[in-house]
Design a protein around this motif. Structure first.
Motif, mmCIF file in Angstrom:
data_model
loop_
_atom_site.group_PDB
_atom_site.id
_atom_site.type_symbol
_atom_site.label_atom_id
_atom_site.label_comp_id
_atom_site.label_asym_id
_atom_site.label_seq_id
_atom_site.Cartn_x
_atom_site.Cartn_y
_atom_site.Cartn_z
ATOM 1 N N SER A 24 -11.509 0.612 8.014
ATOM 2 C CA SER A 24 -11.168 -0.809 7.924
ATOM 3 C C SER A 24 -9.918 -1.192 8.716
ATOM 4 O O SER A 24 -9.485 -2.337 8.663
ATOM 5 N N ASN A 25 -9.307 -0.232 9.412
ATOM 6 C CA ASN A 25 -8.082 -0.484 10.185
ATOM 7 C C ASN A 25 -6.946 -1.024 9.318
ATOM 8 O O ASN A 25 -6.236 -1.955 9.697
ATOM 9 N N VAL A 26 -6.784 -0.452 8.141
ATOM 10 C CA VAL A 26 -5.722 -0.823 7.208
ATOM 11 C C VAL A 26 -4.905 0.441 6.942
ATOM 12 O O VAL A 26 -5.433 1.550 6.968
ATOM 13 N N ASP A 27 -3.625 0.274 6.691
ATOM 14 C CA ASP A 27 -2.775 1.421 6.389
ATOM 15 C C ASP A 27 -3.266 2.113 5.124
ATOM 16 O O ASP A 27 -3.610 1.465 4.131
ATOM 17 N N VAL A 28 -3.289 3.432 5.141
ATOM 18 C CA VAL A 28 -3.813 4.206 4.015
ATOM 19 C C VAL A 28 -3.000 3.972 2.740
ATOM 20 O O VAL A 28 -3.533 4.023 1.629
ATOM 21 N N LYS A 29 -1.713 3.660 2.881
ATOM 22 C CA LYS A 29 -0.881 3.400 1.707
ATOM 23 C C LYS A 29 -1.377 2.178 0.940
ATOM 24 O O LYS A 29 -1.361 2.164 -0.295
ATOM 25 N N ILE A 30 -1.840 1.178 1.649
ATOM 26 C CA ILE A 30 -2.353 -0.035 1.001
ATOM 27 C C ILE A 30 -3.618 0.279 0.215
ATOM 28 O O ILE A 30 -3.776 -0.160 -0.929
ATOM 29 N N ILE A 31 -4.514 1.077 0.790
ATOM 30 C CA ILE A 31 -5.749 1.460 0.103
ATOM 31 C C ILE A 31 -5.422 2.248 -1.157
ATOM 32 O O ILE A 31 -5.993 2.007 -2.227
ATOM 33 N N ARG A 32 -4.491 3.187 -1.052
ATOM 34 C CA ARG A 32 -4.114 3.998 -2.228
ATOM 35 C C ARG A 32 -3.478 3.139 -3.315
ATOM 36 O O ARG A 32 -3.760 3.311 -4.503
#
Length: 58
Positions: A24-32
């Motif tokens: 999704s081209n989003v920072d992994v920290k945001i997903i976590r």
């Protein structure tokens, strides 16, 4: 956009969040953080969804 799959390099448990972030081209920290917040407020069953994604995307 890359193929949705488990991350081989950016993983803590199974690589689901890393794979979703790359897809999704989003920072992994945001997903976590979203997974943690969803777990804390009890929105659906994020832990079950995480492990189902780990099995499906494997």
């Amino acid at each position: 956009m890359s193929k949705l799959s488990l991350s081989k390099t950016d993983k803590k448990l199974a690589g689901v969040c890393g794979g979703l972030a790359a897809w999704s081209n989003v920072d992994v920290k945001i997903i976590r953080i979203l997974f943690v917040i969803a777990t804390l407020i009890g929105a659906g069953s994020p832990i079950l969804i995480y492990f189902l994604l780990a099995l499906i995307l494997n």
